[in-house]
Design a protein around this motif. Structure first.
Motif, PDB file in Angstrom:
ATOM      1  N   VAL A  44      -7.089  -4.029  12.119  1.00 17.67           N
ATOM      2  CA  VAL A  44      -6.205  -3.257  11.724  1.00 17.67           C
ATOM      3  C   VAL A  44      -5.503  -2.978  10.375  1.00 17.67           C
ATOM      4  O   VAL A  44      -5.268  -3.345   9.504  1.00 17.67           O
ATOM      5  CB  VAL A  44      -4.603  -4.319  11.428  1.00 17.67           C
ATOM      6  CG1 VAL A  44      -3.671  -3.177  11.752  1.00 17.67           C
ATOM      7  CG2 VAL A  44      -4.598  -5.243  13.001  1.00 17.67           C
ATOM      8  N   PRO A  45      -7.385  -1.509   9.901  1.00 21.51           N
ATOM      9  CA  PRO A  45      -7.428  -1.264   8.771  1.00 21.51           C
ATOM     10  C   PRO A  45      -6.579  -0.078   8.410  1.00 21.51           C
ATOM     11  O   PRO A  45      -6.798   1.178   8.799  1.00 21.51           O
ATOM     12  CB  PRO A  45      -8.896  -0.348   9.238  1.00 21.51           C
ATOM     13  CG  PRO A  45      -8.323  -0.253  10.506  1.00 21.51           C
ATOM     14  CD  PRO A  45      -7.764  -0.781  11.347  1.00 21.51           C
ATOM     15  N   ARG A  46      -5.391  -0.791   8.072  1.00 17.06           N
ATOM     16  CA  ARG A  46      -3.656   0.366   7.552  1.00 17.06           C
ATOM     17  C   ARG A  46      -3.963   0.526   6.216  1.00 17.06           C
ATOM     18  O   ARG A  46      -4.243  -0.670   5.464  1.00 17.06           O
ATOM     19  CB  ARG A  46      -3.037   0.034   8.248  1.00 17.06           C
ATOM     20  CG  ARG A  46      -2.883   0.187   9.990  1.00 17.06           C
ATOM     21  CD  ARG A  46      -2.253   0.789  10.854  1.00 17.06           C
ATOM     22  NE  ARG A  46      -1.360   1.613   9.837  1.00 17.06           N
ATOM     23  CZ  ARG A  46       0.274   2.452  10.343  1.00 17.06           C
ATOM     24  NH1 ARG A  46       0.317   2.239  11.019  1.00 17.06           N
ATOM     25  NH2 ARG A  46       0.907   2.972   9.692  1.00 17.06           N
ATOM     26  N   LEU A  47      -3.646   1.266   5.466  1.00 12.03           N
ATOM     27  CA  LEU A  47      -3.383   1.812   3.899  1.00 12.03           C
ATOM     28  C   LEU A  47      -2.525   1.200   3.599  1.00 12.03           C
ATOM     29  O   LEU A  47      -2.502  -0.335   2.976  1.00 12.03           O
ATOM     30  CB  LEU A  47      -3.217   3.085   3.488  1.00 12.03           C
ATOM     31  CG  LEU A  47      -2.791   3.676   2.626  1.00 12.03           C
ATOM     32  CD1 LEU A  47      -4.533   2.723   1.439  1.00 12.03           C
ATOM     33  CD2 LEU A  47      -3.464   5.137   2.042  1.00 12.03           C
ATOM     34  N   ASP A  48      -1.256   0.641   4.602  1.00  9.96           N
ATOM     35  CA  ASP A  48       0.130  -0.018   4.391  1.00  9.96           C
ATOM     36  C   ASP A  48       0.212  -1.767   4.095  1.00  9.96           C
ATOM     37  O   ASP A  48       0.327  -1.795   3.247  1.00  9.96           O
ATOM     38  CB  ASP A  48       1.052   0.263   4.729  1.00  9.96           C
ATOM     39  CG  ASP A  48       0.459  -0.119   6.621  1.00  9.96           C
ATOM     40  OD1 ASP A  48       0.081   0.370   6.516  1.00  9.96           O
ATOM     41  OD2 ASP A  48       2.476  -0.050   6.923  1.00  9.96           O
ATOM     42  N   LEU A  49      -1.301  -1.934   4.788  1.00  7.02           N
ATOM     43  CA  LEU A  49      -1.214  -3.300   5.221  1.00  7.02           C
ATOM     44  C   LEU A  49      -1.954  -3.471   3.905  1.00  7.02           C
ATOM     45  O   LEU A  49      -2.045  -5.043   3.947  1.00  7.02           O
ATOM     46  CB  LEU A  49      -2.374  -3.554   6.672  1.00  7.02           C
ATOM     47  CG  LEU A  49      -2.613  -4.985   6.921  1.00  7.02           C
ATOM     48  CD1 LEU A  49      -0.979  -5.854   7.158  1.00  7.02           C
ATOM     49  CD2 LEU A  49      -3.307  -5.191   8.645  1.00  7.02           C
TER      50      LEU A  49
END
Length: 52
Positions: free
Chosen positions: A24-29
């Motif tokens: 899950v390469p999300r910026l917020d994560l």
């Protein structure tokens, strides 16, 4: 022995969060995981210094 278990637990945490970020390469994560690793690392280092 407690130091070894603490380092192992930190490594397991890093492994889990690394796999999570890989899938899950999300910026917020990435931000949340970075703060989590920083706080857990700070706690680990401070506890190892206090006992050692």
């Amino acid at each position: 022995m407690n130091n070894v278990m603490a380092i192992f637990a930190f490594a397991v945490l890093l492994g889990f969060l690394g796999i999570l970020l890989w899938h899950v390469p999300r910026l917020d994560l990435i931000g949340v995981v970075s703060v989590t690793v920083a706080l857990a690392g700070w706690d680990l280092i401070s506890n190892l210094r206090r006992k050692g």
